[in-house]
Design a protein around this motif. Structure first.
Motif, PDB file in Angstrom:
ATOM      1  N   GLU A 139       2.081  -0.341 -10.906  1.00  0.00           N
ATOM      2  CA  GLU A 139       1.942  -1.694 -11.492  1.00  0.00           C
ATOM      3  C   GLU A 139       3.294  -2.254 -11.899  1.00  0.00           C
ATOM      4  O   GLU A 139       3.586  -3.428 -11.691  1.00  0.00           O
ATOM      5  CB  GLU A 139       1.033  -1.625 -12.722  1.00  0.00           C
ATOM      6  N   ARG A 140       4.109  -1.353 -12.461  1.00  0.00           N
ATOM      7  CA  ARG A 140       5.432  -1.794 -12.901  1.00  0.00           C
ATOM      8  C   ARG A 140       6.270  -2.282 -11.716  1.00  0.00           C
ATOM      9  O   ARG A 140       6.975  -3.279 -11.806  1.00  0.00           O
ATOM     10  CB  ARG A 140       6.117  -0.588 -13.596  1.00  0.00           C
ATOM     11  N   LEU A 141       6.126  -1.565 -10.596  1.00  0.00           N
ATOM     12  CA  LEU A 141       6.892  -1.942  -9.406  1.00  0.00           C
ATOM     13  C   LEU A 141       6.399  -3.240  -8.788  1.00  0.00           C
ATOM     14  O   LEU A 141       7.151  -3.983  -8.166  1.00  0.00           O
ATOM     15  CB  LEU A 141       6.812  -0.823  -8.350  1.00  0.00           C
ATOM     16  N   MET A 142       5.087  -3.504  -8.969  1.00  0.00           N
ATOM     17  CA  MET A 142       4.500  -4.698  -8.351  1.00  0.00           C
ATOM     18  C   MET A 142       4.771  -5.956  -9.172  1.00  0.00           C
ATOM     19  O   MET A 142       4.585  -7.062  -8.685  1.00  0.00           O
ATOM     20  CB  MET A 142       2.976  -4.518  -8.224  1.00  0.00           C
ATOM     21  N   ASP A 143       5.180  -5.754 -10.412  1.00  0.00           N
ATOM     22  CA  ASP A 143       5.383  -6.903 -11.290  1.00  0.00           C
ATOM     23  C   ASP A 143       6.643  -7.674 -10.883  1.00  0.00           C
ATOM     24  O   ASP A 143       7.773  -7.254 -11.169  1.00  0.00           O
ATOM     25  CB  ASP A 143       5.509  -6.391 -12.741  1.00  0.00           C
ATOM     26  N   ALA A 144       6.426  -8.791 -10.204  1.00  0.00           N
ATOM     27  CA  ALA A 144       7.567  -9.549  -9.676  1.00  0.00           C
ATOM     28  C   ALA A 144       8.313 -10.307 -10.765  1.00  0.00           C
ATOM     29  O   ALA A 144       9.477 -10.662 -10.592  1.00  0.00           O
ATOM     30  CB  ALA A 144       7.091 -10.505  -8.592  1.00  0.00           C
ATOM     31  N   GLU A 145       7.632 -10.539 -11.877  1.00  0.00           N
ATOM     32  CA  GLU A 145       8.302 -11.303 -12.937  1.00  0.00           C
ATOM     33  C   GLU A 145       9.320 -10.472 -13.698  1.00  0.00           C
ATOM     34  O   GLU A 145      10.300 -10.980 -14.223  1.00  0.00           O
ATOM     35  CB  GLU A 145       7.253 -11.851 -13.912  1.00  0.00           C
ATOM     36  N   ARG A 146       9.046  -9.156 -13.789  1.00  0.00           N
ATOM     37  CA  ARG A 146      10.020  -8.248 -14.405  1.00  0.00           C
ATOM     38  C   ARG A 146      10.420  -7.250 -13.326  1.00  0.00           C
ATOM     39  O   ARG A 146       9.874  -6.154 -13.245  1.00  0.00           O
ATOM     40  CB  ARG A 146       9.396  -7.501 -15.592  1.00  0.00           C
ATOM     41  N   PRO A 147      11.342  -7.624 -12.432  1.00  0.00           N
ATOM     42  CA  PRO A 147      11.606  -6.810 -11.242  1.00  0.00           C
ATOM     43  C   PRO A 147      12.004  -5.367 -11.560  1.00  0.00           C
ATOM     44  O   PRO A 147      12.759  -5.104 -12.502  1.00  0.00           O
ATOM     45  CB  PRO A 147      12.765  -7.532 -10.560  1.00  0.00           C
ATOM     46  N   ALA A 148      11.447  -4.478 -10.797  1.00  0.00           N
ATOM     47  CA  ALA A 148      11.782  -3.052 -10.925  1.00  0.00           C
ATOM     48  C   ALA A 148      11.934  -2.482  -9.516  1.00  0.00           C
ATOM     49  O   ALA A 148      11.383  -3.025  -8.560  1.00  0.00           O
ATOM     50  CB  ALA A 148      10.697  -2.305 -11.674  1.00  0.00           C
ATOM     51  N   VAL A 190      11.813  -1.925  -3.298  1.00  0.00           N
ATOM     52  CA  VAL A 190      11.135  -2.910  -4.157  1.00  0.00           C
ATOM     53  C   VAL A 190       9.819  -3.331  -3.509  1.00  0.00           C
ATOM     54  O   VAL A 190       9.587  -3.091  -2.320  1.00  0.00           O
ATOM     55  CB  VAL A 190      12.013  -4.165  -4.382  1.00  0.00           C
ATOM     56  N   SER A 191       8.983  -3.977  -4.328  1.00  0.00           N
ATOM     57  CA  SER A 191       7.723  -4.496  -3.778  1.00  0.00           C
ATOM     58  C   SER A 191       8.024  -5.771  -3.002  1.00  0.00           C
ATOM     59  O   SER A 191       9.095  -6.379  -3.163  1.00  0.00           O
ATOM     60  CB  SER A 191       6.758  -4.794  -4.918  1.00  0.00           C
ATOM     61  N   THR A 192       7.063  -6.190  -2.186  1.00  0.00           N
ATOM     62  CA  THR A 192       7.282  -7.418  -1.411  1.00  0.00           C
ATOM     63  C   THR A 192       7.372  -8.624  -2.339  1.00  0.00           C
ATOM     64  O   THR A 192       8.047  -9.602  -2.036  1.00  0.00           O
ATOM     65  CB  THR A 192       6.159  -7.606  -0.374  1.00  0.00           C
ATOM     66  N   GLY A 193       6.695  -8.516  -3.496  1.00  0.00           N
ATOM     67  CA  GLY A 193       6.770  -9.596  -4.488  1.00  0.00           C
ATOM     68  C   GLY A 193       8.187  -9.734  -5.025  1.00  0.00           C
ATOM     69  O   GLY A 193       8.746 -10.834  -5.097  1.00  0.00           O
ATOM     70  N   VAL A 194       8.795  -8.590  -5.396  1.00  0.00           N
ATOM     71  CA  VAL A 194      10.171  -8.608  -5.899  1.00  0.00           C
ATOM     72  C   VAL A 194      11.127  -9.081  -4.782  1.00  0.00           C
ATOM     73  O   VAL A 194      12.074  -9.831  -5.038  1.00  0.00           O
ATOM     74  CB  VAL A 194      10.573  -7.206  -6.419  1.00  0.00           C
ATOM     75  N   PRO A 198      18.685  -8.874 -13.173  1.00  0.00           N
ATOM     76  CA  PRO A 198      18.456  -7.520 -13.717  1.00  0.00           C
ATOM     77  C   PRO A 198      17.181  -6.905 -13.126  1.00  0.00           C
ATOM     78  O   PRO A 198      16.144  -7.543 -13.087  1.00  0.00           O
ATOM     79  CB  PRO A 198      18.300  -7.750 -15.214  1.00  0.00           C
ATOM     80  N   VAL A 199      17.335  -5.691 -12.637  1.00  0.00           N
ATOM     81  CA  VAL A 199      16.196  -4.957 -12.065  1.00  0.00           C
ATOM     82  C   VAL A 199      16.110  -3.627 -12.803  1.00  0.00           C
ATOM     83  O   VAL A 199      17.127  -2.960 -12.990  1.00  0.00           O
ATOM     84  CB  VAL A 199      16.412  -4.723 -10.549  1.00  0.00           C
ATOM     85  N   GLU A 200      14.912  -3.274 -13.207  1.00  0.00           N
ATOM     86  CA  GLU A 200      14.776  -2.003 -13.917  1.00  0.00           C
ATOM     87  C   GLU A 200      14.702  -0.848 -12.921  1.00  0.00           C
ATOM     88  O   GLU A 200      14.031  -0.952 -11.894  1.00  0.00           O
ATOM     89  CB  GLU A 200      13.515  -2.018 -14.780  1.00  0.00           C
ATOM     90  N   ASN A 201      15.413   0.222 -13.237  1.00  0.00           N
ATOM     91  CA  ASN A 201      15.310   1.423 -12.401  1.00  0.00           C
ATOM     92  C   ASN A 201      14.008   2.125 -12.790  1.00  0.00           C
ATOM     93  O   ASN A 201      13.917   2.797 -13.804  1.00  0.00           O
ATOM     94  CB  ASN A 201      16.519   2.335 -12.658  1.00  0.00           C
ATOM     95  N   LYS A 209       0.848  -1.207   0.000  1.00  0.00           N
ATOM     96  CA  LYS A 209       0.000   0.000   0.000  1.00  0.00           C
ATOM     97  C   LYS A 209       0.881   1.254   0.000  1.00  0.00           C
ATOM     98  O   LYS A 209       0.648   2.196  -0.758  1.00  0.00           O
ATOM     99  CB  LYS A 209      -0.895  -0.026   1.244  1.00  0.00           C
ATOM    100  N   SER A 210       1.912   1.219   0.846  1.00  0.00           N
ATOM    101  CA  SER A 210       2.817   2.376   0.924  1.00  0.00           C
ATOM    102  C   SER A 210       3.544   2.571  -0.396  1.00  0.00           C
ATOM    103  O   SER A 210       3.734   3.700  -0.855  1.00  0.00           O
ATOM    104  CB  SER A 210       3.846   2.186   2.040  1.00  0.00           C
ATOM    105  N   LEU A 211       3.925   1.436  -1.034  1.00  0.00           N
ATOM    106  CA  LEU A 211       4.668   1.538  -2.293  1.00  0.00           C
ATOM    107  C   LEU A 211       3.802   2.184  -3.379  1.00  0.00           C
ATOM    108  O   LEU A 211       4.283   2.989  -4.179  1.00  0.00           O
ATOM    109  CB  LEU A 211       5.153   0.157  -2.734  1.00  0.00           C
ATOM    110  N   GLN A 212       2.510   1.810  -3.361  1.00  0.00           N
ATOM    111  CA  GLN A 212       1.599   2.411  -4.349  1.00  0.00           C
ATOM    112  C   GLN A 212       1.516   3.928  -4.142  1.00  0.00           C
ATOM    113  O   GLN A 212       1.561   4.699  -5.093  1.00  0.00           O
ATOM    114  CB  GLN A 212       0.213   1.792  -4.230  1.00  0.00           C
TER     115      GLN A 212
END
Lengths: 232, 930
Positions: B638-647, B733-737, B704-707, B624-627
């Motif tokens: 959404e990009r940050l929450m995407d654990a498959e393509r870490p950002a 990062v998100s908790t998923g990442v 690899p993590v996207e900035n 919630k805080s990350l959002q």
């Protein structure tokens, strides 16, 4: 036509044993255009009377009617407005504002009325008072006579119904004193302005149409010297 | 006949002007109170703070370890050493009576009698040891259930501890808290604080008996000493040290060589030279020296010379401020009454009074006021100090929640001859300076000018300004003319208002400077997550199945209102050096230059000191805080929450200092802190080649993590704040990442993954759930820790708060002087305007118009004061900043704009209120008479 009337005026300063009865049941009236001199020894209540007539002090008892208005029944603000429009006060020590130049001091009551000043009228008053070359000077840069002329100019500028002068020559030499009296008399005659003047100087008092003598707060003599508007 | 007519007239004048005389008197009294506060209060306060500081590590000043007898004698002979104490580390012995399997040893030390007091050793039972055959035992042993009581005997057989690596599969074994790394077959000695791990597959603990033994009787139990590490294998036990026992006592078996001991020194602080630290180090000749800087710091004698300089510098600034405010107050009073004074002095002058006599009148008046104000001020000052200290005591207890504060002896005011003399001298000097200026001025004016009152008349002409009348009416014209044509009256009020503002601004700035210094030098926190909305936290080593199950149970519990899951991964990853900005590397190069005491060139730095890879910290932010953070930063959540393509979001700022970045054992040339505005060298959208150590594969794996964006600490401030120990980039990062990262990095006790922290808000006390969670702490080798959240005040926070309170008192007292000054100036200004006011009423000015004119005048005075205050406080700001910057380097000390705005508003308000307060309608008739 009666312009000023005071009824049973009393003024007591202090209380108890130390109380001083400055005015004691003073009543008289003044006709429009009349030149009245008020004489009396020091402490007789002359200045107190003038301040009460001018609305800068309040009587303990009695009332002052100017042009049919009981001035002390007016509220504070209405009295201030009445004062600046209807009364011109002249003091022995001039009471000019030291931070205002000659012009500004003269138009001050007018400006306080929120009105735009009349430059022509100002020029005329300044010229009549003989202050043309001193108009940008502050009071501290003027002689006593000049300061008193500014004070008269201030009293006259607004065409007040009544001019009250408290020993206007008391602080001046003979020549300056005569000039001041001349200016006041001229104004009284030409503008038909009522003039009440307090003086110690008998020669000035005798130039008035009427002379009131005050002693211990009471009018002891009310003498008509000549008809109102009459010559010397 | 009067002996001195000038003095008589002066006294009469003072009696006639009672109000003004009283205000001046009160002003001088306040000045003396402040001086008393600065000189006597400072000593008393510092003494008290030292006592509180001593609660932490004891009241000793310096400890020298493993020093020879010659070194001891040399140190003891130093002129500023008041008292000395000796101690020895006797050694480690088995403690068969221990009930805690993880703490099977006793660490026995020997203290000379004074050391028990100096080291905060407090008995809970029995008595202190009187010889080398008696000892006191730490309460922690008793609390753990040790089977001993006072009167029992302990047989000691001393040994040395070491560890040997036995796990052939592991490359190396690291003990991060002990600084030990074991390689194959390696054996290393361990320190006293080393824990007891028992038998395990990784390494073996060795015990080597020294052959020395001893027999001790337990004569008392002591509060657990502050230096005892609860994780250490041994409990603390202290025996006596004195006479022969020092070197050849019966126990006589010290871990230290026979000819070495530890020496503890207590100084006579008043005799302490500035370079004493160097002298002590010289005597110690390479042996370890420990400075009790918490205690020494308050008397500006810490081994940290920069801190001492700052304390002295700021003390001087405050003394100058008090003096400045007082001089202006008294000078203003004399200056305001100049007109009246010049009349009576002019009269005296006209009958033959000389310039000297005129001057003496002013000095006489100041002397009359001072003679009564000085004792009154000193007594009131001492009273206020006593009162303040009485108020502080219970407050401290409340603030820190430590009972020791309440146990401190009552506060006594420390009055020394020197301090008393300083108060008297500085006060007399201040008053004399204040009187000197008007005395000089009045002495030069002749009788005619005095009597006529036209001492300042100018011959220039003043034209009427119809434009001003048109714009602001008669009131505006009058106000303008009052302010510009009769400068002296309103100038005094403007100066007073300006001084009021300057004092407030400089004090606010001084306070923030002290805060910054204390924050930089003492508070070295890494980060603080905003947890005000939560009651408890559950900490875990990783996102294990047990943790996930526990988390679900907690989330579903009716006792829990809400939860937030964060995760901390310090030193979790590595990145190529170009991930860091050039600004960062430049700061690091300067740090190295300071350590090497020479300018290291960029080329040399790159070649010799710059590594290919550098550490990054990872923080898993609650979803919630990350959002919310993403929204504030304008980044796709959404990009940050995407654990498959870490950002990840990269935190923009960082801090590095010579305190937080150490280069081997070297000492830096001076302290320096660098606030780095841009830590990342990457742009949004760039790839961060994050390397994680996979403990299973025993190799680094690149993830690899996207900035996703660079986020400033300001944006994060509602969620997390970063302290002054942040020399590495933080990736949010998100908790998923975070779970993906832990999939590589392990996230176990023995790996460097991300450790989740589950914050929870309870519905009421929720005793059942919290009881169950608390039991997790009792499980042996637990992966979890459950704790109640709260503002855990530490001693340093308390000291910062005390410093705040002292500064607050300073602001209040100085403000009183300034307010008196302002009030007096306004009174003088209005008094002198009374006649004008009466004239204005007589020519028909209404009250409303008078008020409007006064407001215009106030506005004019205020604007003038703001300009002067701006210039003066700006100059003072630059002066203080230059001084502090010289000492600390690029310390962040922005101009206190909010404080300045507040002081301006306050000064404007006070100016208007005072003006209308002293404005009186009843002034007319009398003042027009003469």
């Amino acid at each position: 036509m009666e312009i000023l009337r005071c009824e049973h005026l009393s003024k007591i300063y202090g209380s108890g044993d130390t109380s001083v009865n400055a005015l004691d049941d003073v009543s008289f009236s003044v006709e429009a255009g009349e030149f009245v001199s008020i004489i009396g020894p020091s402490g007789s209540g002359k200045s107190t009377l003038l301040h009460i007539l001018g609305g800068v002090d309040k009587p303990t008892k009695g009332r002052v009617m100017i042009g049919g208005t009981d001035i002390h029944a007016l509220g504070e603000n209405k009295l201030a407005v009445f004062r600046r429009r209807q009364i011109g006060l002249i003091y022995q020590f001039y009471n000019l504002l030291p931070v205002l130049n000659v012009d500004e001091n003269i138009v001050l009551p007018h400006l306080l009325d929120g009105r735009k000043f009349d430059q022509e009228r100002l020029d005329l008053v300044v010229e009549r008072m003989g202050l043309t070359d001193r108009r940008n000077h502050l009071p501290g840069q003027l002689s006593g006579g000049q300061q008193q002329r500014v004070s008269i100019g201030r009293a006259l500028y607004n065409h007040p119904a009544i001019i009250l002068a408290d020993e206007p020559t008391g602080n001046l030499d003979r020549r300056n004193g005569e000039e001041i009296v001349h200016l006041l008399k001229e104004s009284n005659r030409s503008q038909k302005q009522t003039l009440l003047i307090i003086t110690h100087d008998e020669s000035i008092a005798l130039q008035a149409d009427r002379m009131l003598s005050l002693e211990d707060g009471c009018i002891t003599r009310d003498e008509r010297i000549r008809m109102t508007g009459g010559g010397m | 006949m009067r002996r001195n007519i000038v003095f008589y007239v002066t006294r009469q004048y003072m009696k006639q002007n009672k109000g003004r005389t009283f205000v001046t008197f009160i002003g001088i009294v306040f000045m003396v109170i402040l001086m008393t506060g600065v000189f006597i209060g400072k000593d008393t306060g510092i003494g008290y703070l030292e006592e509180i500081a001593a609660l932490k590590d004891g009241k000793w000043h310096v400890s020298m370890y493993d020093v020879t007898e010659e070194m001891c004698e040399e140190a003891e002979a130093l002129p500023y050493v008041r008292e000395t104490g000796r101690s020895k580390a006797i050694g480690v012995t088995g403690f068969a009576q221990s009930a805690n399997e993880e703490r099977p040893y006793l660490n026995i030390k020997a203290y000379s009698p004074v050391c028990f007091d100096w080291m905060n050793i407090h008995l809970t039972e029995g008595r202190l040891p009187e010889n080398e055959e008696e000892l006191v035992l730490s309460k922690s042993a008793v609390d753990d259930g040790a089977r001993v009581k006072v009167g029992d005997w302990i047989d000691a057989r001393f040994f040395k501890r070491s560890v040997t690596k036995i796990d052939e599969e592991a490359k190396e074994i690291i003990f991060p808290f002990s600084g030990i790394t074991l390689k194959d077959g390696e054996t290393k000695a361990v320190p006293e604080s080393f824990p007891y791990y028992g038998e395990n597959d990784s390494f073996r603990e060795n015990i080597e008996y020294t052959g020395k033994t001893g027999r001790y009787q337990i004569v008392g139990v002591i509060e657990t000493p502050s230096y005892e590490d609860p994780g250490a294998a041994g409990y603390t036990a202290i025996t006596g040290l004195g006479g022969q026992a020092e070197t050849t006592g019966k126990a006589g078996l010290t871990e230290q060589p026979e000819d070495r001991s530890n020496l503890t020194l207590l100084f006579d602080l008043e005799l302490l030279p500035p370079d004493y630290g160097m002298e002590i180090h010289d005597i110690a000749d390479g042996c370890e020296v420990d400075f009790n800087n918490y205690v020494l710091g308050f008397s500006a004698n810490s081994s940290e010379s920069t801190l001492n300089m700052v304390i002295r510098y700021l003390t001087a600034v405050f003394v100058v401020l008090i003096m400045g405010a007082s001089v202006l107050l008294i000078y203003n009073v004399f200056n305001l009454s100049f007109q009246e004074r010049s009349r009576y002095l002019g009269m005296l002058c006209s009958v033959g009074a000389t310039g000297r006599q005129k001057r003496s009148s002013i000095y006489y008046e100041s002397f009359c006021l001072l003679i009564f104000a000085l004792p009154t001020g000193i007594l009131a000052g001492i009273g206020i100090i006593k009162l303040a200290m009485l108020v502080f005591r219970p407050l401290l207890g409340m603030m820190v929640g430590i009972q020791e504060v309440a146990e401190l002896s009552p506060v006594s005011v420390r009055i020394s001859g020197e301090n008393m003399a300083a108060v008297v001298l500085v006060s007399v000097f201040t008053v004399l300076i204040s009187a000197w200026l008007p005395a000089r001025k009045i002495g030069k004016i002749g009788p005619i000018e005095c009597i006529r009152g036209n001492t300042e008349k100018k011959s220039r002409q003043y034209a009427m300004k119809p434009s001003v009348i048109q714009a602001f009416g008669a009131e505006g014209m009058l106000a303008r003319n009052m302010l510009t044509r009769q400068k002296r009256r309103p100038r005094a009020a403007a100066v007073s208002a300006a001084v009021f503002m300057v004092i407030l601004i400089v004090t606010v700035y001084g306070t923030s400077t002290i805060h910054e210094i204390l924050d930089v030098k003492i508070n070295r926190s890494v980060f603080d997550i905003q947890t005000d909305d939560y009651d408890y936290a559950l900490y875990s080593y990783g996102y294990s199945a047990e943790y996930e199950a526990l988390k679900e149970e907690i989330a579903n519990s009716p006792d829990v209102v809400s939860t937030a899951e964060w995760g901390e991964g310090m030193f979790t990853g590595q990145v190529p050096s170009d991930t860091y900005s050039a600004e960062y590397w430049e700061a690091l190069r300067e740090i190295f230059s300071l350590y090497y005491h020479r300018d290291i060139t960029e080329e040399e730095f790159r070649k010799e000191h710059m590594q290919d890879k550098s550490v990054v910290n990872i923080l898993a932010v609650d979803d919630k805080s990350l959002q919310e953070i993403a929204e504030r930063a304008g980044v796709s959540a959404e990009r940050l929450m995407d654990a498959e393509r870490p950002a990840a979001l990269m935190v923009k700022e960082g801090v590095i200092s010579t305190d937080t970045y150490r280069v081997s054992e070297m000492e830096p040339k001076r302290y320096r802190i660098f606030h780095i505005e841009n830590m990342p060298g990457l742009k949004p959208g760039d790839e961060i080649p994050l390397e994680l150590y996979d403990p299973d594969r025993e190799e680094n794996v690149t993830m690899p993590v996207e900035n996703a964006g660079i986020v400033s600490q300001e944006i994060l401030s509602d969620y997390i704040t970063f302290g002054n120990d942040n020399q590495y980039i933080w990736l949010l990062v998100s908790t998923g990442v975070a779970r993906e990262i832990n999939g590589i990095a392990g996230g176990r006790k023995d790996s460097a993954g991300i450790s989740p922290m589950l914050y929870m808000k309870m519905d009421g006390e929720a005793k059942e759930l919290t009881g169950r969670l608390e039991r997790l702490n009792d499980i042996e080798d637990s992966d979890f820790m459950f704790a109640k959240l709260g503002t855990q005040e530490n001693l340093m926070n308390t000291l910062v708060r005390i410093a705040d309170m002292l500064l607050g008192c300073f602001v209040v007292l100085t403000s009183v002087i300034c307010l008196l000054n302002l009030f007096n100036s306004i009174r003088g200004w209005r008094d002198e305007s009374r006649r004008d006011q009466a004239v204005l009423y007589s020519v028909g000015m209404t009250s409303g118009q008078m008020h409007k004119m006064l407001l215009y005048e106030c506005a004019g005075i205020f604007l003038r004061a703001v300009v002067w205050a701006g210039i003066c406080s700006g100059l003072l700001y630059l002066l203080i900043q230059a001084g502090v910057t010289k000492i600390f380097g690029n310390l962040r000390l922005p101009f206190p704009l909010a404080g300045a705005a507040f002081s301006a508003v306050l000064a404007g308000g006070v100016l208007a209120v005072f003006t209308f307060l002293v404005h009186s309608r009843k002034s007319g008739i009398d003042s027009m008479q003469n």
